[in-house]
Design a protein around this motif. Structure first.
Motif, PDB file in Angstrom:
ATOM      1  N   GLU A   1      28.062   5.189   8.584  1.00 47.13           N
ATOM      2  CA  GLU A   1      26.664   5.942   8.661  1.00 47.13           C
ATOM      3  C   GLU A   1      26.647   6.967   7.358  1.00 47.13           C
ATOM      4  OE1 GLU A   1      27.045   8.020  12.401  1.00 47.13           O
ATOM      5  OE2 GLU A   1      26.443   6.297  13.635  1.00 47.13           O
ATOM      6  N   ARG A   2      27.133   6.589   6.347  1.00 46.80           N
ATOM      7  CA  ARG A   2      27.276   7.275   5.173  1.00 46.80           C
ATOM      8  C   ARG A   2      26.417   6.652   4.177  1.00 46.80           C
ATOM      9  NH1 ARG A   2      33.709   7.991   4.896  1.00 46.80           N
ATOM     10  NH2 ARG A   2      33.901   9.677   6.423  1.00 46.80           N
ATOM     11  N   ILE A   3      25.327   7.350   3.632  1.00 48.95           N
ATOM     12  CA  ILE A   3      24.467   6.958   2.698  1.00 48.95           C
ATOM     13  C   ILE A   3      25.107   7.139   1.220  1.00 48.95           C
ATOM     14  CG2 ILE A   3      22.020   7.483   1.964  1.00 48.95           C
ATOM     15  CD1 ILE A   3      21.602   8.983   4.526  1.00 48.95           C
ATOM     16  N   ARG A   4      24.834   5.851   0.493  1.00 50.29           N
ATOM     17  CA  ARG A   4      25.026   5.733  -0.995  1.00 50.29           C
ATOM     18  C   ARG A   4      23.589   5.337  -1.362  1.00 50.29           C
ATOM     19  NH1 ARG A   4      29.145   2.815  -3.420  1.00 50.29           N
ATOM     20  NH2 ARG A   4      29.175   4.523  -5.018  1.00 50.29           N
ATOM     21  N   LEU A   5      22.924   6.053  -2.165  1.00 50.87           N
ATOM     22  CA  LEU A   5      21.491   5.691  -2.468  1.00 50.87           C
ATOM     23  C   LEU A   5      21.267   5.414  -3.884  1.00 50.87           C
ATOM     24  CD1 LEU A   5      18.564   6.166  -0.777  1.00 50.87           C
ATOM     25  CD2 LEU A   5      18.616   8.242  -1.760  1.00 50.87           C
ATOM     26  N   ARG A   6      20.306   4.406  -4.200  1.00 49.02           N
ATOM     27  CA  ARG A   6      19.691   3.947  -5.569  1.00 49.02           C
ATOM     28  C   ARG A   6      18.316   4.691  -5.439  1.00 49.02           C
ATOM     29  NH1 ARG A   6      20.514  -0.481  -3.369  1.00 49.02           N
ATOM     30  NH2 ARG A   6      18.552  -1.473  -3.567  1.00 49.02           N
ATOM     31  N   LEU A   7      17.912   5.200  -6.521  1.00 48.43           N
ATOM     32  CA  LEU A   7      16.879   5.969  -6.640  1.00 48.43           C
ATOM     33  C   LEU A   7      16.227   5.662  -8.207  1.00 48.43           C
ATOM     34  CD1 LEU A   7      14.657   8.087  -5.687  1.00 48.43           C
ATOM     35  CD2 LEU A   7      16.035   9.902  -6.889  1.00 48.43           C
ATOM     36  N   VAL A   8      14.851   5.336  -8.211  1.00 51.34           N
ATOM     37  CA  VAL A   8      14.303   4.917  -9.527  1.00 51.34           C
ATOM     38  C   VAL A   8      13.335   5.951 -10.096  1.00 51.34           C
ATOM     39  CG1 VAL A   8      12.536   3.801  -8.490  1.00 51.34           C
ATOM     40  CG2 VAL A   8      13.085   3.136 -10.896  1.00 51.34           C
ATOM     41  N   LEU A   9      13.234   6.312 -11.361  1.00 50.27           N
ATOM     42  CA  LEU A   9      12.440   7.422 -11.886  1.00 50.27           C
ATOM     43  C   LEU A   9      11.539   6.681 -12.811  1.00 50.27           C
ATOM     44  CD1 LEU A   9      15.081  10.206 -12.941  1.00 50.27           C
ATOM     45  CD2 LEU A   9      13.386   9.970 -10.881  1.00 50.27           C
ATOM     46  N   HIS A  10      10.344   6.806 -12.483  1.00 54.98           N
ATOM     47  CA  HIS A  10       9.190   6.009 -13.309  1.00 54.98           C
ATOM     48  C   HIS A  10       8.012   6.722 -13.210  1.00 54.98           C
ATOM     49  CE1 HIS A  10       7.410   2.807 -15.690  1.00 54.98           C
ATOM     50  NE2 HIS A  10       6.876   2.195 -14.861  1.00 54.98           N
ATOM     51  N   ALA A  11       6.918   6.466 -14.034  1.00 56.41           N
ATOM     52  CA  ALA A  11       5.628   6.742 -13.681  1.00 56.41           C
ATOM     53  C   ALA A  11       4.525   5.825 -14.305  1.00 56.41           C
ATOM     54  CB  ALA A  11       5.325   8.253 -14.581  1.00 56.41           C
ATOM     55  N   GLY A  12       3.332   5.950 -13.708  1.00 60.02           N
ATOM     56  CA  GLY A  12       2.425   4.932 -14.121  1.00 60.02           C
ATOM     57  C   GLY A  12       1.144   5.056 -13.206  1.00 60.02           C
ATOM     58  N   GLU A  13       0.334   4.003 -13.359  1.00 57.79           N
ATOM     59  CA  GLU A  13      -0.868   3.938 -12.665  1.00 57.79           C
ATOM     60  C   GLU A  13      -0.639   3.213 -11.380  1.00 57.79           C
ATOM     61  OE1 GLU A  13      -3.971   5.445 -13.228  1.00 57.79           O
ATOM     62  OE2 GLU A  13      -2.773   6.539 -14.881  1.00 57.79           O
ATOM     63  N   VAL A  14      -1.295   3.642 -10.278  1.00 59.18           N
ATOM     64  CA  VAL A  14      -0.975   2.998  -9.041  1.00 59.18           C
ATOM     65  C   VAL A  14      -2.605   2.936  -8.352  1.00 59.18           C
ATOM     66  CG1 VAL A  14      -0.043   3.155  -6.568  1.00 59.18           C
ATOM     67  CG2 VAL A  14       1.278   4.032  -8.521  1.00 59.18           C
ATOM     68  N   SER A  15      -2.663   1.720  -7.764  1.00 57.43           N
ATOM     69  CA  SER A  15      -3.925   1.560  -6.921  1.00 57.43           C
ATOM     70  C   SER A  15      -3.794   1.577  -5.773  1.00 57.43           C
ATOM     71  CB  SER A  15      -4.423   0.200  -7.496  1.00 57.43           C
ATOM     72  OG  SER A  15      -5.003   0.237  -8.848  1.00 57.43           O
ATOM     73  N   TYR A  16      -4.420   2.106  -4.802  1.00 52.52           N
ATOM     74  CA  TYR A  16      -4.413   2.371  -3.305  1.00 52.52           C
ATOM     75  C   TYR A  16      -5.647   1.321  -2.673  1.00 52.52           C
ATOM     76  CZ  TYR A  16      -1.662   6.411  -4.180  1.00 52.52           C
ATOM     77  OH  TYR A  16      -0.777   7.217  -4.517  1.00 52.52           O
ATOM     78  N   ASP A  17      -5.330   0.646  -1.328  1.00 56.38           N
ATOM     79  CA  ASP A  17      -6.280   0.225  -0.763  1.00 56.38           C
ATOM     80  C   ASP A  17      -5.984   0.220   0.882  1.00 56.38           C
ATOM     81  OD1 ASP A  17      -4.318  -1.808   0.268  1.00 56.38           O
ATOM     82  OD2 ASP A  17      -4.991  -3.362  -1.309  1.00 56.38           O
ATOM     83  N   ALA A  18      -6.568  -0.263   1.787  1.00 57.20           N
ATOM     84  CA  ALA A  18      -6.335   0.034   3.231  1.00 57.20           C
ATOM     85  C   ALA A  18      -5.051  -0.340   3.608  1.00 57.20           C
ATOM     86  CB  ALA A  18      -7.447  -0.683   3.980  1.00 57.20           C
ATOM     87  N   HIS A  19      -4.287  -1.109   2.731  1.00 54.98           N
ATOM     88  CA  HIS A  19      -3.065  -1.791   3.175  1.00 54.98           C
ATOM     89  C   HIS A  19      -1.810  -0.938   2.668  1.00 54.98           C
ATOM     90  CE1 HIS A  19      -5.412  -4.700   5.116  1.00 54.98           C
ATOM     91  NE2 HIS A  19      -5.963  -5.105   3.625  1.00 54.98           N
ATOM     92  N   GLY A  20      -2.159  -0.073   1.275  1.00 54.50           N
ATOM     93  CA  GLY A  20      -1.167   0.317   0.921  1.00 54.50           C
ATOM     94  C   GLY A  20      -1.298   0.616  -0.474  1.00 54.50           C
ATOM     95  N   THR A  21      -0.426   0.339  -1.374  1.00 56.80           N
ATOM     96  CA  THR A  21      -0.319   0.192  -2.748  1.00 56.80           C
ATOM     97  C   THR A  21      -0.181  -0.938  -3.626  1.00 56.80           C
ATOM     98  OG1 THR A  21       2.032   1.322  -2.790  1.00 56.80           O
ATOM     99  CG2 THR A  21       0.205   2.890  -2.605  1.00 56.80           C
ATOM    100  N   THR A  22      -0.432  -0.746  -4.898  1.00 60.07           N
ATOM    101  CA  THR A  22      -0.222  -1.831  -5.788  1.00 60.07           C
ATOM    102  C   THR A  22      -0.208  -1.565  -7.396  1.00 60.07           C
ATOM    103  OG1 THR A  22      -0.306  -4.146  -6.238  1.00 60.07           O
ATOM    104  CG2 THR A  22      -2.445  -2.931  -6.078  1.00 60.07           C
ATOM    105  N   GLY A  23       0.392  -2.228  -8.129  1.00 62.33           N
ATOM    106  CA  GLY A  23       0.062  -1.790  -9.555  1.00 62.33           C
ATOM    107  C   GLY A  23       1.519  -2.209 -10.340  1.00 62.33           C
ATOM    108  N   CYS A  24       1.207  -2.466 -11.790  1.00 58.73           N
ATOM    109  CA  CYS A  24       2.134  -2.899 -12.471  1.00 58.73           C
ATOM    110  C   CYS A  24       3.317  -1.709 -12.598  1.00 58.73           C
ATOM    111  CB  CYS A  24       1.643  -3.175 -13.994  1.00 58.73           C
ATOM    112  SG  CYS A  24       0.727  -4.466 -14.015  1.00 58.73           S
TER     113      CYS A  24
END
Length: 195
Positions: free
Chosen positions: A86-109
């Motif tokens: 039950e121990r957590i080892r976590l991978r995390l990404v740091l990035h920034a950019g444009e995101v598009s939203y629609d009724a189902h969630g998000t997308t974008g390069c």
């Protein structure tokens, strides 16, 4: 972000529920301690991890200056009182950019790129090699525009890598947060990424 070995055969569904509860406790707590409101963020669950998109009005440096140590402390607190499965080892990404939203969630390069970095073999190798609970991978853009200019982000603790994942070949920078953070890379490090 994604939990390492979430689907490992020795983990039961009860273990996975505990992992998810720990993640959803640790990350909002780390954000709050860093001055970021979880309620203002967009988040989508992926079973073994979560996509968190932060409003643009928060300074990007917060996520390399404050969040890593707060998150590592929250994960350590969870892991101290948890059995090994039950121990957590976590991978995390740091990035920034444009995101598009629609009724189902998000997308974008920017999202595609972030997930390629997060799921890269080189980040998984770095996490497996390390003893830390948190492995960060920063995109080349994030490292150049944010981390490099911020002493509090500890740019000296990031190591260059080349990510080759699906159709993506990109430079990135990895930092392992934890007790062996002072190690200077490992077999996953690739100084050719500097060139």
């Amino acid at each position: 972000m994604g939990i390492e070995d979430f689907a490992a055969p020795e983990r039961t569904n009860m273990h996975r529920l505990t992992l998810r509860a720990g993640l959803y406790r640790a990350f909002p707590q780390a954000l709050a301690e860093s001055g970021v409101s979880w309620g203002e963020c967009y988040h989508a669950d992926f079973g073994d991890g979560v996509l968190v998109l932060v409003p643009a009005d928060y300074p990007k440096a917060v996520f390399s200056e404050l969040v890593p140590s707060a998150l590592a402390a929250s994960l350590a607190e969870h892991n101290r009182s948890s059995q090994p499965s039950e121990r957590i080892r976590l991978r995390l990404v740091l990035h920034a950019g444009e995101v598009s939203y629609d009724a189902h969630g998000t997308t974008g390069c920017a999202l595609v790129h972030a997930f390629r970095l997060l799921n890269s073999g080189v980040l998984k190798k770095a996490m497996a090699y390390s003893g830390g609970d948190l492995a960060l991978i920063a995109s080349a853009w994030y490292r150049e525009e944010i981390i490099r200019h911020s002493p509090l982000s500890r740019p000296d603790r990031y190591h260059p890598v080349v990510v080759q994942e699906k159709e993506t070949t990109a430079r990135a920078w990895i930092r392992i947060v934890g007790p062996d953070e002072s190690r200077h890379g490992g077999p996953w490090r690739d100084d050719r990424a500097l060139g």
